[in-house]
Design a protein around this motif. Structure first.
Motif, PDB file in Angstrom:
ATOM      1  N   MET A  34       0.885  -1.273  -0.191  1.00 29.46           N
ATOM      2  CA  MET A  34      -0.497   0.066  -0.265  1.00 29.46           C
ATOM      3  C   MET A  34       1.424   1.558   0.008  1.00 29.46           C
ATOM      4  O   MET A  34       2.243   0.792   0.831  1.00 29.46           O
ATOM      5  CB  MET A  34      -0.793   0.256   1.292  1.00 29.46           C
ATOM      6  N   GLY A  35       0.249   2.212  -0.457  1.00 29.23           N
ATOM      7  CA  GLY A  35       0.923   3.625  -1.151  1.00 29.23           C
ATOM      8  C   GLY A  35      -0.152   4.762  -1.072  1.00 29.23           C
ATOM      9  O   GLY A  35      -1.428   4.505  -0.921  1.00 29.23           O
ATOM     10  N   TRP A  36       1.296   6.198  -1.217  1.00 27.46           N
ATOM     11  CA  TRP A  36       0.638   7.502  -0.769  1.00 27.46           C
ATOM     12  C   TRP A  36       0.768   8.090  -2.334  1.00 27.46           C
ATOM     13  O   TRP A  36       2.127   8.169  -2.592  1.00 27.46           O
ATOM     14  CB  TRP A  36       0.658   8.085  -0.002  1.00 27.46           C
ATOM     15  N   TYR A  37       0.220   8.302  -3.379  1.00 25.82           N
ATOM     16  CA  TYR A  37      -0.165   8.996  -4.662  1.00 25.82           C
ATOM     17  C   TYR A  37      -0.617  10.662  -4.448  1.00 25.82           C
ATOM     18  O   TYR A  37      -1.498  10.608  -3.426  1.00 25.82           O
ATOM     19  CB  TYR A  37      -0.226   8.661  -5.817  1.00 25.82           C
ATOM     20  N   ARG A  38       0.001  11.399  -5.126  1.00 24.42           N
ATOM     21  CA  ARG A  38      -0.822  13.156  -5.275  1.00 24.42           C
ATOM     22  C   ARG A  38      -0.756  13.194  -6.675  1.00 24.42           C
ATOM     23  O   ARG A  38      -0.119  12.566  -7.406  1.00 24.42           O
ATOM     24  CB  ARG A  38      -0.018  13.821  -3.961  1.00 24.42           C
ATOM     25  N   GLN A  39      -1.945  13.959  -6.796  1.00 27.99           N
ATOM     26  CA  GLN A  39      -2.072  14.687  -7.981  1.00 27.99           C
ATOM     27  C   GLN A  39      -2.327  16.156  -8.119  1.00 27.99           C
ATOM     28  O   GLN A  39      -3.377  16.561  -6.809  1.00 27.99           O
ATOM     29  CB  GLN A  39      -2.949  14.104  -9.380  1.00 27.99           C
ATOM     30  N   LEU A  51       4.798   1.785   1.386  1.00 29.31           N
ATOM     31  CA  LEU A  51       5.567   0.850   2.332  1.00 29.31           C
ATOM     32  C   LEU A  51       5.397  -0.749   1.918  1.00 29.31           C
ATOM     33  O   LEU A  51       4.215  -1.449   1.328  1.00 29.31           O
ATOM     34  CB  LEU A  51       4.043   0.461   3.195  1.00 29.31           C
ATOM     35  N   THR A  52       6.605  -1.142   1.736  1.00 30.21           N
ATOM     36  CA  THR A  52       6.233  -2.570   0.829  1.00 30.21           C
ATOM     37  C   THR A  52       7.404  -4.149   1.805  1.00 30.21           C
ATOM     38  O   THR A  52       7.358  -3.331   3.435  1.00 30.21           O
ATOM     39  CB  THR A  52       7.658  -2.853  -0.008  1.00 30.21           C
ATOM     40  N   SER A  53       7.235  -4.714   1.963  1.00 33.84           N
ATOM     41  CA  SER A  53       7.349  -6.153   2.594  1.00 33.84           C
ATOM     42  C   SER A  53       8.341  -5.478   3.473  1.00 33.84           C
ATOM     43  O   SER A  53       9.135  -4.825   3.439  1.00 33.84           O
ATOM     44  CB  SER A  53       7.983  -7.649   1.849  1.00 33.84           C
ATOM     45  N   GLY A  54       7.902  -6.047   4.482  1.00 35.26           N
ATOM     46  CA  GLY A  54       9.922  -6.269   5.693  1.00 35.26           C
ATOM     47  C   GLY A  54       9.463  -4.844   6.192  1.00 35.26           C
ATOM     48  O   GLY A  54       9.979  -4.049   7.276  1.00 35.26           O
ATOM     49  N   GLY A  55       8.618  -4.132   6.109  1.00 36.99           N
ATOM     50  CA  GLY A  55       8.373  -3.263   6.522  1.00 36.99           C
ATOM     51  C   GLY A  55       8.914  -1.701   6.173  1.00 36.99           C
ATOM     52  O   GLY A  55       9.683  -0.508   6.287  1.00 36.99           O
ATOM     53  N   THR A  56      10.202  -1.401   4.965  1.00 40.84           N
ATOM     54  CA  THR A  56      11.100  -0.701   4.043  1.00 40.84           C
ATOM     55  C   THR A  56       9.631   0.122   3.574  1.00 40.84           C
ATOM     56  O   THR A  56       8.514  -0.150   3.023  1.00 40.84           O
ATOM     57  CB  THR A  56      11.485  -2.104   3.282  1.00 40.84           C
ATOM     58  N   THR A  57       9.952   1.209   3.012  1.00 46.19           N
ATOM     59  CA  THR A  57       9.483   2.652   2.766  1.00 46.19           C
ATOM     60  C   THR A  57      10.114   3.379   1.802  1.00 46.19           C
ATOM     61  O   THR A  57      11.505   3.050   1.590  1.00 46.19           O
ATOM     62  CB  THR A  57       9.071   3.141   4.182  1.00 46.19           C
ATOM     63  N   THR A  58       9.565   4.106   0.809  1.00 45.09           N
ATOM     64  CA  THR A  58      10.691   4.211  -0.116  1.00 45.09           C
ATOM     65  C   THR A  58       9.711   5.916  -0.262  1.00 45.09           C
ATOM     66  O   THR A  58       8.720   6.154  -0.207  1.00 45.09           O
ATOM     67  CB  THR A  58       9.793   3.290  -1.379  1.00 45.09           C
ATOM     68  N   TYR A  59      10.193   7.165  -0.681  1.00 48.58           N
ATOM     69  CA  TYR A  59       9.860   8.427  -0.608  1.00 48.58           C
ATOM     70  C   TYR A  59      10.493   9.112  -1.512  1.00 48.58           C
ATOM     71  O   TYR A  59      11.059   8.679  -2.257  1.00 48.58           O
ATOM     72  CB  TYR A  59      10.059   9.135   0.119  1.00 48.58           C
ATOM     73  N   GLY A  65      12.256  13.275   4.541  1.00 53.98           N
ATOM     74  CA  GLY A  65      12.421  14.116   6.137  1.00 53.98           C
ATOM     75  C   GLY A  65      11.597  14.786   6.239  1.00 53.98           C
ATOM     76  O   GLY A  65      11.225  15.266   7.349  1.00 53.98           O
ATOM     77  N   ARG A  66      10.570  15.305   5.662  1.00 53.03           N
ATOM     78  CA  ARG A  66       9.203  16.101   6.475  1.00 53.03           C
ATOM     79  C   ARG A  66       7.855  14.467   6.173  1.00 53.03           C
ATOM     80  O   ARG A  66       6.889  14.754   7.476  1.00 53.03           O
ATOM     81  CB  ARG A  66       8.627  16.388   4.617  1.00 53.03           C
ATOM     82  N   PHE A  67       7.548  13.999   5.967  1.00 48.90           N
ATOM     83  CA  PHE A  67       6.872  12.931   5.432  1.00 48.90           C
ATOM     84  C   PHE A  67       7.308  11.098   6.187  1.00 48.90           C
ATOM     85  O   PHE A  67       7.928  10.749   5.799  1.00 48.90           O
ATOM     86  CB  PHE A  67       6.268  12.424   4.098  1.00 48.90           C
ATOM     87  N   THR A  68       5.627  10.910   7.066  1.00 55.13           N
ATOM     88  CA  THR A  68       6.130   9.383   6.884  1.00 55.13           C
ATOM     89  C   THR A  68       5.452   8.392   7.042  1.00 55.13           C
ATOM     90  O   THR A  68       4.097   8.750   7.363  1.00 55.13           O
ATOM     91  CB  THR A  68       7.395   9.427   8.228  1.00 55.13           C
ATOM     92  N   ILE A  69       5.744   7.187   6.411  1.00 54.10           N
ATOM     93  CA  ILE A  69       4.728   6.096   6.310  1.00 54.10           C
ATOM     94  C   ILE A  69       4.516   5.390   6.964  1.00 54.10           C
ATOM     95  O   ILE A  69       5.640   4.925   7.236  1.00 54.10           O
ATOM     96  CB  ILE A  69       4.705   6.008   4.818  1.00 54.10           C
TER      97      ILE A  69
END
Length: 115
Positions: A34-39, A51-59, A65-69
Motif C-alpha cells: 500500500m502507498g500514497w500518491y498525489r495529483q 510501504l513494502t514487505s518487511g516494513g521497507t519504505t520508499t519516499y 525528511g518531512r513525510f512518514t508512512i
C-alpha cells in the motif's frame, strides 16, 4: 474486491502538519504493497510514499525528511504523517493498494497548503 477509504485531508498554512489515514477493507492480503500518491492540478499523479514487505519504505525526494508512512496490520490501515508542509504539497492524495495484477485506488482526499 478491495475498498480504500482515505481521511485526514484539509487546509493548513505552510509549515503545518496533517495526518492522512487509509483504511482498507475486503480481500486485503497485507498492508505491505500500500502507498500514497498525489495529483496536483494540471500535473500527473506521482508517488509520495509506499510501504513494502518487511516494513521497507520508499519516499519521493520532494517529501523525504518531512513525510512518514506507517501502517497498522491489525487495522488494515496505513498513515501518512506530513510535517513542514509547503504550498507545493497541495494536491489530492490517493491511497493505492497493489495486488498484482490488480491495482486499487481510494477516492482521494484534498490537501491544501497556503503560504
Amino acid at each position: 474486491q478491495v475498498q480504500l477509504v482515505e481521511s485526514g485531508g484539509g487546509s493548513v498554512q505552510a509549515g503545518g502538519s496533517l495526518r492522512l489515514s487509509c483504511a482498507a477493507s475486503g480481500s486485503i492480503f497485507s498492508i505491505y504493497g500500500m502507498g500514497w500518491y498525489r495529483q496536483a492540478p494540471r500535473k500527473q499523479r506521482e508517488l509520495v510514499a509506499i510501504l513494502t514487505s518487511g516494513g521497507t519504505t520508499t519516499y519521493a525526494d520532494s517529501v523525504k525528511g518531512r513525510f512518514t508512512i506507517s501502517g497498522d496490520s491489525a487495522k488494515n490501515t496505513i498513515y501518512l504523517q506530513m510535517n513542514s508542509l509547503k504550498p507545493d504539497d497541495t494536491a489530492v492524495y490517493y491511497c493505492r493498494y497493489n495486488d498484482f495484477p490488480r491495482i486499487y485506488w481510494g477516492q482521494g482526499t484534498q490537501v491544501t497548503v497556503s503560504s
